[in-house]
Design a protein around this motif. Structure first.
Motif, PDB file in Angstrom:
ATOM      1  N   MET A   1       0.837  -1.199   0.000  1.00  0.00           N
ATOM      2  CA  MET A   1       0.000   0.000   0.000  1.00  0.00           C
ATOM      3  C   MET A   1       0.874   1.252   0.000  1.00  0.00           C
ATOM      4  N   THR A   2       1.941   1.205   0.798  1.00  0.00           N
ATOM      5  CA  THR A   2       2.860   2.344   0.890  1.00  0.00           C
ATOM      6  C   THR A   2       3.531   2.601  -0.446  1.00  0.00           C
ATOM      7  N   LYS A   3       3.898   1.524  -1.163  1.00  0.00           N
ATOM      8  CA  LYS A   3       4.510   1.675  -2.480  1.00  0.00           C
ATOM      9  C   LYS A   3       3.568   2.356  -3.451  1.00  0.00           C
ATOM     10  N   HIS A   4       2.277   2.014  -3.395  1.00  0.00           N
ATOM     11  CA  HIS A   4       1.295   2.633  -4.292  1.00  0.00           C
ATOM     12  C   HIS A   4       1.138   4.116  -3.986  1.00  0.00           C
ATOM     13  N   LEU A   5       1.103   4.487  -2.704  1.00  0.00           N
ATOM     14  CA  LEU A   5       0.970   5.902  -2.330  1.00  0.00           C
ATOM     15  C   LEU A   5       2.179   6.701  -2.792  1.00  0.00           C
ATOM     16  N   THR A   6       3.353   6.115  -2.657  1.00  0.00           N
ATOM     17  CA  THR A   6       4.582   6.792  -3.105  1.00  0.00           C
ATOM     18  C   THR A   6       4.556   7.022  -4.608  1.00  0.00           C
ATOM     19  N   LEU A   7       4.103   6.023  -5.363  1.00  0.00           N
ATOM     20  CA  LEU A   7       4.018   6.133  -6.823  1.00  0.00           C
ATOM     21  C   LEU A   7       3.024   7.196  -7.225  1.00  0.00           C
ATOM     22  N   ILE A   8       1.868   7.198  -6.550  1.00  0.00           N
ATOM     23  CA  ILE A   8       0.834   8.203  -6.859  1.00  0.00           C
ATOM     24  C   ILE A   8       1.352   9.607  -6.574  1.00  0.00           C
ATOM     25  N   LEU A   9       2.034   9.764  -5.423  1.00  0.00           N
ATOM     26  CA  LEU A   9       2.591  11.069  -5.069  1.00  0.00           C
ATOM     27  C   LEU A   9       3.611  11.530  -6.094  1.00  0.00           C
ATOM     28  N   PHE A  10       4.455  10.615  -6.559  1.00  0.00           N
ATOM     29  CA  PHE A  10       5.469  10.950  -7.564  1.00  0.00           C
ATOM     30  C   PHE A  10       4.820  11.406  -8.862  1.00  0.00           C
ATOM     31  N   ILE A  11       3.752  10.693  -9.261  1.00  0.00           N
ATOM     32  CA  ILE A  11       3.049  11.042 -10.508  1.00  0.00           C
ATOM     33  C   ILE A  11       2.418  12.425 -10.388  1.00  0.00           C
ATOM     34  N   VAL A  12       1.799  12.707  -9.223  1.00  0.00           N
ATOM     35  CA  VAL A  12       1.161  14.011  -9.019  1.00  0.00           C
ATOM     36  C   VAL A  12       2.181  15.133  -9.066  1.00  0.00           C
ATOM     37  N   LEU A  13       3.315  14.930  -8.389  1.00  0.00           N
ATOM     38  CA  LEU A  13       4.366  15.954  -8.381  1.00  0.00           C
ATOM     39  C   LEU A  13       4.939  16.174  -9.767  1.00  0.00           C
ATOM     40  N   ALA A  14       5.149  15.084 -10.482  1.00  0.00           N
ATOM     41  CA  ALA A  14       5.700  15.184 -11.837  1.00  0.00           C
ATOM     42  C   ALA A  14       4.741  15.915 -12.760  1.00  0.00           C
ATOM     43  N   TRP A  15       3.449  15.609 -12.603  1.00  0.00           N
ATOM     44  CA  TRP A  15       2.436  16.283 -13.435  1.00  0.00           C
ATOM     45  C   TRP A  15       2.369  17.766 -13.104  1.00  0.00           C
ATOM     46  N   GLY A  16       2.485  18.056 -11.802  1.00  0.00           N
ATOM     47  CA  GLY A  16       2.447  19.462 -11.391  1.00  0.00           C
ATOM     48  C   GLY A  16       3.618  20.256 -11.950  1.00  0.00           C
ATOM     49  N   GLU A  17       4.818  19.637 -11.968  1.00  0.00           N
ATOM     50  CA  GLU A  17       5.995  20.313 -12.492  1.00  0.00           C
ATOM     51  C   GLU A  17       5.867  20.543 -13.988  1.00  0.00           C
ATOM     52  N   SER A  18       5.363  19.533 -14.714  1.00  0.00           N
ATOM     53  CA  SER A  18       5.264  19.645 -16.171  1.00  0.00           C
ATOM     54  C   SER A  18       4.134  20.570 -16.587  1.00  0.00           C
ATOM     55  N   ASN A  19       3.220  20.863 -15.651  1.00  0.00           N
ATOM     56  CA  ASN A  19       2.095  21.730 -15.963  1.00  0.00           C
ATOM     57  C   ASN A  19       2.398  23.192 -15.667  1.00  0.00           C
ATOM     58  N   SER A  20       3.660  23.515 -15.432  1.00  0.00           N
ATOM     59  CA  SER A  20       4.062  24.897 -15.162  1.00  0.00           C
ATOM     60  C   SER A  20       5.279  25.238 -16.012  1.00  0.00           C
ATOM     61  N   ASP A  21       5.497  26.529 -16.188  1.00  0.00           N
ATOM     62  CA  ASP A  21       6.678  26.994 -16.902  1.00  0.00           C
ATOM     63  C   ASP A  21       7.851  27.052 -15.930  1.00  0.00           C
ATOM     64  N   ILE A  22       9.057  26.957 -16.465  1.00  0.00           N
ATOM     65  CA  ILE A  22      10.250  26.969 -15.614  1.00  0.00           C
ATOM     66  C   ILE A  22      11.163  28.114 -16.054  1.00  0.00           C
ATOM     67  N   LEU A  23      11.501  28.968 -15.098  1.00  0.00           N
ATOM     68  CA  LEU A  23      12.401  30.094 -15.343  1.00  0.00           C
ATOM     69  C   LEU A  23      13.781  29.709 -14.808  1.00  0.00           C
ATOM     70  N   VAL A  24      14.772  29.658 -15.685  1.00  0.00           N
ATOM     71  CA  VAL A  24      16.113  29.224 -15.300  1.00  0.00           C
ATOM     72  C   VAL A  24      17.074  30.404 -15.417  1.00  0.00           C
ATOM     73  N   PHE A  25      17.664  30.794 -14.285  1.00  0.00           N
ATOM     74  CA  PHE A  25      18.620  31.894 -14.269  1.00  0.00           C
ATOM     75  C   PHE A  25      20.010  31.415 -14.676  1.00  0.00           C
ATOM     76  N   LYS A  26      20.864  32.355 -15.082  1.00  0.00           N
ATOM     77  CA  LYS A  26      22.220  32.009 -15.476  1.00  0.00           C
ATOM     78  C   LYS A  26      23.064  31.550 -14.293  1.00  0.00           C
ATOM     79  N   ASN A  27      22.625  31.910 -13.078  1.00  0.00           N
ATOM     80  CA  ASN A  27      23.367  31.466 -11.899  1.00  0.00           C
ATOM     81  C   ASN A  27      22.899  30.112 -11.391  1.00  0.00           C
ATOM     82  N   GLY A  28      21.947  29.481 -12.106  1.00  0.00           N
ATOM     83  CA  GLY A  28      21.507  28.145 -11.749  1.00  0.00           C
ATOM     84  C   GLY A  28      20.176  28.069 -11.034  1.00  0.00           C
ATOM     85  N   LEU A  29      19.668  29.170 -10.517  1.00  0.00           N
ATOM     86  CA  LEU A  29      18.378  29.156  -9.821  1.00  0.00           C
ATOM     87  C   LEU A  29      17.252  28.852 -10.800  1.00  0.00           C
ATOM     88  N   GLN A  30      16.235  28.138 -10.320  1.00  0.00           N
ATOM     89  CA  GLN A  30      15.084  27.791 -11.144  1.00  0.00           C
ATOM     90  C   GLN A  30      13.794  28.089 -10.384  1.00  0.00           C
TER      91      GLN A  30
END
Length: 231
Positions: A1-30
């Motif tokens: 059960m714990t493995k399934h929750l971890t997988l679901i959380l990873f998918i949600v986080l990944a989807w959230g990141e891909s659903n936003s724009d990313i601003l990358v500075f020349k000094n490495g900050l994002q």
């Protein structure tokens, strides 16, 4: 059960990141968030969890990764040198007025009154603005807003003009007194010869001492009248 929750959380986080724009500075900050636009060397971006859009200069940014997969690359953008940029703005130390075939030129330092409001000395002009130096500051005036120019000139009387007037003052009374009196005409000529040089010198010196007059000439800036020549 714990493995399934971890997988679901990873998918949600990944989807959230891909659903936003990313601003990358020349000094490495994002930063994740929403990209809005690029305007006048600035990027407008709203970071995640921020209520307002913020702007940063393009020379600070490496790239913007948009949620649709597009990448805006700014790594080769350098900081603008304001001093170099100003050199490309042509400033002309004179301005010209034209009416038909007649052209008048006024150089830097000419006293002007613009639209009965701005009073000062003309300094320079560009294709869009005329610069007027007041007692306290440099005032930019948009050329398209000018409807009237009053040109102020100081009227000077030369020493020669004063000398002629002085000589006349010395001679004319003697000439009038000699009319109808031939016997005294001879003495009048002698007095005129002696007095005229003295009154002439006094007249010339007086012309240099008396206050100078300011003469103002008005030039309406409109169709059928005068126009400002833009180089």
């Amino acid at each position: 059960m714990t493995k399934h929750l971890t997988l679901i959380l990873f998918i949600v986080l990944a989807w959230g990141e891909s659903n936003s724009d990313i601003l990358v500075f020349k000094n490495g900050l994002q930063y994740n968030g929403d990209f809005l636009k690029v305007e006048k060397n600035k990027i407008y971006f709203k970071p995640k969890d921020s209520a307002n859009y913020q702007n940063v200069f393009t020379h600070q940014i490496e790239r913007v990764e948009l949620k649709n997969g597009e990448i805006l690359n700014f790594k080769d953008v350098n900081k603008l040198n304001s001093h170099i940029f100003e050199k490309h703005i042509d400033k002309i130390p004179f301005f010209e007025l034209k009416k038909g075939q007649k052209i008048l030129r006024f150089d830097s330092g000419q006293r002007l009154i613009i639209n009965n409001d701005i009073n000062g000395a003309f300094e320079s002009m560009t294709k869009e603005q005329m610069h007027i130096r007041s007692d306290t500051s440099l005032i930019p005036v948009t050329i398209s807003s000018i409807t009237k120019i009053n040109v102020q000139d100081t009227v000077y009387k030369s020493f020669a003009d004063g000398a002629l007037i002085g000589a006349a003052i010395g001679i004319v009374p003697i000439a009038i007194a000699s009319i109808g009196n031939p016997e005294e005409a001879h003495y009048g000529i002698v007095f005129a010869i002696v007095l005229a040089p003295i009154t002439s010198i006094l007249g010339g010196l007086t012309s240099l001492i008396i206050p100078k007059k300011t003469q103002t000439k008005t030039y309406p800036i409109k169709k059928g009248e005068w126009e400002i020549i833009v180089q």
